[in-house]
Design a protein around this motif. Structure first.
Motif, PDB file in Angstrom:
ATOM      1  N   PHE A   4       0.859  -1.177   0.000  1.00 13.05           N
ATOM      2  CA  PHE A   4       0.000   0.000   0.000  1.00 13.05           C
ATOM      3  C   PHE A   4       0.902   1.235   0.000  1.00 13.05           C
ATOM      4  O   PHE A   4       1.882   1.281   0.736  1.00 13.05           O
ATOM      5  N   THR A   5       0.597   2.212  -0.811  1.00 14.56           N
ATOM      6  CA  THR A   5       1.446   3.407  -0.874  1.00 14.56           C
ATOM      7  C   THR A   5       0.606   4.670  -1.035  1.00 14.56           C
ATOM      8  O   THR A   5      -0.537   4.604  -1.496  1.00 14.56           O
ATOM      9  N   THR A   6       1.178   5.772  -0.629  1.00 10.28           N
ATOM     10  CA  THR A   6       0.505   7.061  -0.871  1.00 10.28           C
ATOM     11  C   THR A   6       1.359   7.914  -1.796  1.00 10.28           C
ATOM     12  O   THR A   6       1.076   9.079  -1.998  1.00 10.28           O
ATOM     13  N   LYS A   8       2.685   6.854  -5.018  1.00  9.32           N
ATOM     14  CA  LYS A   8       2.772   6.501  -6.435  1.00  9.32           C
ATOM     15  C   LYS A   8       1.564   7.023  -7.207  1.00  9.32           C
ATOM     16  O   LYS A   8       0.425   6.801  -6.793  1.00  9.32           O
ATOM     17  N   LEU A  10      -1.134   7.113 -10.371  1.00 11.39           N
ATOM     18  CA  LEU A  10      -1.752   6.070 -11.195  1.00 11.39           C
ATOM     19  C   LEU A  10      -1.222   6.233 -12.615  1.00 11.39           C
ATOM     20  O   LEU A  10      -1.501   7.231 -13.279  1.00 11.39           O
ATOM     21  N   HIS A 129      -8.420  10.254 -13.824  1.00 14.26           N
ATOM     22  CA  HIS A 129      -8.489   9.130 -12.885  1.00 14.26           C
ATOM     23  C   HIS A 129      -9.620   8.160 -13.253  1.00 14.26           C
ATOM     24  O   HIS A 129      -9.495   6.953 -13.063  1.00 14.26           O
ATOM     25  N   LYS A 133      -9.122   4.199 -13.897  1.00 13.04           N
ATOM     26  CA  LYS A 133      -9.857   3.150 -13.176  1.00 13.04           C
ATOM     27  C   LYS A 133     -10.569   2.220 -14.154  1.00 13.04           C
ATOM     28  O   LYS A 133     -10.655   1.013 -13.928  1.00 13.04           O
ATOM     29  N   ASP A 154     -20.889  10.447  -4.862  1.00 14.05           N
ATOM     30  CA  ASP A 154     -19.625  10.689  -4.163  1.00 14.05           C
ATOM     31  C   ASP A 154     -19.622  12.049  -3.478  1.00 14.05           C
ATOM     32  O   ASP A 154     -19.088  12.201  -2.391  1.00 14.05           O
ATOM     33  N   PHE A 155     -20.183  13.050  -4.168  1.00 11.24           N
ATOM     34  CA  PHE A 155     -20.130  14.418  -3.645  1.00 11.24           C
ATOM     35  C   PHE A 155     -21.542  14.980  -3.526  1.00 11.24           C
ATOM     36  O   PHE A 155     -22.349  14.833  -4.448  1.00 11.24           O
ATOM     37  N   ARG A 220     -19.089   2.540  -7.772  1.00 12.11           N
ATOM     38  CA  ARG A 220     -18.586   1.597  -6.775  1.00 12.11           C
ATOM     39  C   ARG A 220     -18.655   0.198  -7.364  1.00 12.11           C
ATOM     40  O   ARG A 220     -19.721  -0.218  -7.850  1.00 12.11           O
TER      41      ARG A 220
ATOM     42  N   LEU B  39     -11.041  -1.485  -3.011  1.00 19.33           N
ATOM     43  CA  LEU B  39     -12.484  -1.317  -2.778  1.00 19.33           C
ATOM     44  C   LEU B  39     -12.775  -1.056  -1.298  1.00 19.33           C
ATOM     45  O   LEU B  39     -13.589  -0.192  -0.957  1.00 19.33           O
ATOM     46  N   LEU B  41     -10.750   0.259   0.885  1.00 24.97           N
ATOM     47  CA  LEU B  41     -10.276   1.618   1.201  1.00 24.97           C
ATOM     48  C   LEU B  41     -11.256   2.660   0.677  1.00 24.97           C
ATOM     49  O   LEU B  41     -11.605   3.617   1.369  1.00 24.97           O
ATOM     50  N   GLN B  42     -11.730   2.457  -0.548  1.00 21.50           N
ATOM     51  CA  GLN B  42     -12.696   3.405  -1.126  1.00 21.50           C
ATOM     52  C   GLN B  42     -13.956   3.493  -0.257  1.00 21.50           C
ATOM     53  O   GLN B  42     -14.455   4.582   0.025  1.00 21.50           O
ATOM     54  N   ASP B  43     -14.461   2.323   0.175  1.00 22.82           N
ATOM     55  CA  ASP B  43     -15.663   2.312   1.021  1.00 22.82           C
ATOM     56  C   ASP B  43     -15.403   3.043   2.341  1.00 22.82           C
ATOM     57  O   ASP B  43     -16.257   3.785   2.837  1.00 22.82           O
ATOM     58  N   ARG B  46     -15.309   6.736   1.704  1.00 20.21           N
ATOM     59  CA  ARG B  46     -16.666   7.255   1.451  1.00 20.21           C
ATOM     60  C   ARG B  46     -17.429   7.401   2.770  1.00 20.21           C
ATOM     61  O   ARG B  46     -18.163   8.368   2.967  1.00 20.21           O
ATOM     62  N   ALA B  64     -13.991  11.720  -0.228  1.00 23.24           N
ATOM     63  CA  ALA B  64     -14.545  11.166  -1.479  1.00 23.24           C
ATOM     64  C   ALA B  64     -13.543  11.323  -2.617  1.00 23.24           C
ATOM     65  O   ALA B  64     -13.437  10.480  -3.508  1.00 23.24           O
ATOM     66  N   GLN B  65     -12.793  12.430  -2.573  1.00 21.83           N
ATOM     67  CA  GLN B  65     -11.747  12.614  -3.591  1.00 21.83           C
ATOM     68  C   GLN B  65     -10.668  11.548  -3.449  1.00 21.83           C
ATOM     69  O   GLN B  65     -10.152  11.035  -4.442  1.00 21.83           O
ATOM     70  N   ALA B  67     -11.179   8.560  -2.364  1.00 21.22           N
ATOM     71  CA  ALA B  67     -11.763   7.310  -2.895  1.00 21.22           C
ATOM     72  C   ALA B  67     -11.588   7.259  -4.417  1.00 21.22           C
ATOM     73  O   ALA B  67     -11.334   6.196  -4.985  1.00 21.22           O
ATOM     74  N   ARG B  68     -11.688   8.416  -5.063  1.00 20.75           N
ATOM     75  CA  ARG B  68     -11.580   8.444  -6.540  1.00 20.75           C
ATOM     76  C   ARG B  68     -10.167   8.173  -7.037  1.00 20.75           C
ATOM     77  O   ARG B  68      -9.990   7.802  -8.184  1.00 20.75           O
ATOM     78  N   VAL B  69      -9.173   8.427  -6.203  1.00 17.32           N
ATOM     79  CA  VAL B  69      -7.795   8.229  -6.674  1.00 17.32           C
ATOM     80  C   VAL B  69      -7.150   6.993  -6.039  1.00 17.32           C
ATOM     81  O   VAL B  69      -5.944   6.824  -6.103  1.00 17.32           O
ATOM     82  N   THR B  70      -7.980   6.158  -5.416  1.00 14.28           N
ATOM     83  CA  THR B  70      -7.471   4.920  -4.811  1.00 14.28           C
ATOM     84  C   THR B  70      -7.676   3.781  -5.796  1.00 14.28           C
ATOM     85  O   THR B  70      -8.811   3.493  -6.192  1.00 14.28           O
ATOM     86  N   GLU B  71      -6.615   3.170  -6.218  1.00 16.29           N
ATOM     87  CA  GLU B  71      -6.741   2.124  -7.239  1.00 16.29           C
ATOM     88  C   GLU B  71      -5.497   1.236  -7.256  1.00 16.29           C
ATOM     89  O   GLU B  71      -4.471   1.571  -6.664  1.00 16.29           O
ATOM     90  N   VAL B  84      -3.040   5.370  -3.006  1.00 19.31           N
ATOM     91  CA  VAL B  84      -3.963   6.492  -2.824  1.00 19.31           C
ATOM     92  C   VAL B  84      -3.205   7.674  -3.409  1.00 19.31           C
ATOM     93  O   VAL B  84      -2.351   8.269  -2.760  1.00 19.31           O
TER      94      VAL B  84
END
Lengths: 338, 222
Positions: A4-6, A8, A10, A129, A133, A154-155, A220, B39, B41-43, B46, B64-65, B67-71, B84
């Motif tokens: 898990f990383t913060t 990198k 996409l 993004h 995805k 989402d928002f 989702r 998934l 992490l996204q949940d 959210r 929420a932002q 969640a959108r960049v977590t993949e 993330v």
């Protein structure tokens, strides 16, 4: 082992944005929607922004964010964020002498307004993004395990579009009990990842968010087990990746070996050269408007009624202009010498 | 018989996958586990996004932002990486000190909702109101015909106490918009990530489902 990383980015998001060319357009957002989706997907533009320099500056900054790059240490080592983007673009626009139309100051029609620049920032980031995805979701193993997705909010938005109605109007099917976003809907808005519904509900014709200007809806993923329980597919069904964002699969049961090849072809597909987009259903005036909007990149083949996108054609034209400029300079020199 | 055991390191950075037996499609297993982690992490993000804003302001949708960049970032037969892809997340996860970069001497921390997400110059551009400092008080003020403040402590949420050098009558026509700080200390958010036990259970379930599908397809006969 799963890391898990913060730190990198996409990669697919970087690729998605990197391959987009800045295109100045005099068109309104409504007119842009009329352009073929393949063209829109390969360009970075904003309604009624004709300056490619501005768009290139927008792209450079958003690219820095998507790549998670910092400025050089001697330049302060800063990251790119929304506030900085707005501030720098406002400075640039002022330097270029940009003035909003009278009466439009501060509105979304004012390119220098925080609201408009914030919208450009968010839309471009979300587009990059979202595309990333979608590509990840087309990995055959991931698609097999997560074959469906749900349209979720989402928002929060003060004014909410009626997404269940949009879903229904485009042939979407509702499953199970309604979710918390739209408790009055007939059920949850779920479909297979490769279903045409995703591109249909999008104002931009692509199967990922944002689905409309300023939309807060997102996606989702739904697990295989849950998708089977809901009746979206049977245990023996095999999912195959979509050929391209605009060509979703209607049939998803094929031989196992084809799946990997289809995905690889998708990942390897060149972005610009040789791309075609159908012009079927477009009026001659609309075809001409498209050609005017992309003068150096697009030609129209009247026999096949398709637009042809050619990076090569653009390069050739640029080289031709360069040669003409060089020749003109040489002529000037000769006159001076004389 | 093949079995897969999933363990997660206490710092949540590494998910160990121990396999007894041979899994032919190892990259496939890694891809599916990584996607499930993404998934989860996204949940989680959210769900955090649904919590009300601590200052009572409207929500920015920060979680929420995320969640959108977590993949899933990459997958091989040896492993996979989930990212993330947002530099703002690390400070929430690990905590730390934020300092101004470049030639800036101060951070500007918004004190009013209108200023959130905007640098001071963009705020001035947006509102047409000029920001200024008074003496050595580390605040950026704007002039207001009404809506000023009599208490700087209250208006700055305790960031600035006193300010008695500014007469009360003047304060009532002023509104502090930004606090200026040489640095800001951010505490790690203990709820930034889901509980390890939740992730372990989810990933074990996903591994089990993956193996079941492989057996059904005959690509991984036991």
């Amino acid at each position: 082992m799963i890391d898990f990383t913060t730190a990198k980015p996409l990669k697919e998001a970087v690729d998605s944005l990197g391959k987009r060319s800045p295109l100045g357009l005099a068109l309104s957002s409504k007119e842009i929607e009329g352009l073929p989706v393949e063209l829109r997907q390969r360009s970075i533009f904003a309604a009624r922004v004709e300056s490619e320099r501005i768009l290139a500056e927008v792209k450079r900054r958003i690219m820095q964010r998507v790549k998670l790059e910092r400025d050089k240490v001697e330049a302060g080592g800063r990251v790119m964020e929304r506030g900085r983007f707005i501030q720098e673009m406002q400075g640039l626009l002022e330097e270029m002498g940009y003035r909003p139309d009278p009466g439009k100051e501060g509105s979304l029609q004012d390119l220098s307004s925080a609201g408009r620049l914030g919208l450009i920032w968010q839309m471009q980031l979300d587009m990059a993004h979202g595309h990333a995805k979608w590509k990840t979701a087309m990995n055959p193993d991931i698609l097999e395990a997560f074959p469906a997705q749900e349209l979720v909010r989402d928002f929060a938005r003060v004014e909410r579009r009626d997404w269940p109605q949009i879903w229904k109007d485009n042939g979407g099917v509702f499953y199970g009990e309604p979710g918390p976003d739209y408790p009055g809907a007939p059920g949850r808005m779920i479909a297979l990842m490769t279903d045409p519904i995703w591109a249909k509900i999008s104002r931009f014709g692509v199967p990922w968010p944002p689905f409309d200007w300023g939309s807060g809806m997102g996606l989702r993923k739904v697990r295989r087990r849950d998708a089977e329980k809901l009746g979206l597919l049977d245990p023996e069904d095999v999912m195959i990746p979509a050929e391209s964002p605009t060509k979703p699969n209607r049939e998803w049961t094929v031989a196992e070996t084809d799946r990997g090849e289809a995905w690889q072809a998708l990942m390897d597909k060149p972005f610009n050269d040789g791309m075609q987009a159908s012009a079927a259903g477009l009026e001659p005036a609309q075809i001409q408007r498209t050609l005017d909007a992309f003068p150096d990149q697009v030609t129209h083949d009247p026999q096949a009624n398709v637009f042809l996108w050619s990076a090569l054609a653009r390069r050739e034209r640029e080289e031709e202009r360069e040669r003409a400029r060089f020749a003109a300079e040489e002529d000037g020199k000769e006159e001076d010498d004389a | 018989m093949i079995s897969v055991a999933v363990t997660i390191s206490p710092d949540l950075k590494i998910v160990g996958v121990a396999i007894q037996g041979v899994v032919n499609n190892r990259a496939g297993l890694n891809a599916v586990l990584a996607e499930r982690l993404a998934l989860e992490l996204q949940d989680h993000f959210r769900a955090k996004n649904a919590e009300p804003n601590k200052r009572g302001w409207s929500k920015t949708g920060f979680w929420a932002q995320l969640a959108r960049v977590t993949e899933v970032e990459s997958v091989t037969a040896a492993g996979a990486t989930v990212t993330v892809a947002d530099h703002r997340f690390a400070i929430h996860l690990y905590g730390g000190t934020i300092k101004p970069t470049g030639e800036r001497k101060f951070l500007s921390i918004s004190l009013v909702e209108e200023a959130r997400g905007l640098n001071p110059s963009s705020y001035e551009h947006k509102t047409g109101r000029e920001l200024f400092t008074i003496g050595h008080v580390k605040l950026l003020f704007e002039k207001r015909d009404n809506g000023g403040t009599s208490s700087l402590t209250e208006a700055t949420e305790g960031r600035r106490k006193g300010g008695s050098s500014i007469p009360l009558a003047a304060r009532q026509q002023l509104r502090p918009v930004y606090a200026l700080a040489r640095e800001a200390n951010v505490k790690a958010d203990p709820t930034a990530m889901p509980e390890p036990a939740v992730l372990e259970a989810a990933l074990s379930e996903e591994a089990s489902d993956f193996l079941e599908r492989e057996f059904r397809k005959g690509t991984n006969p036991s």
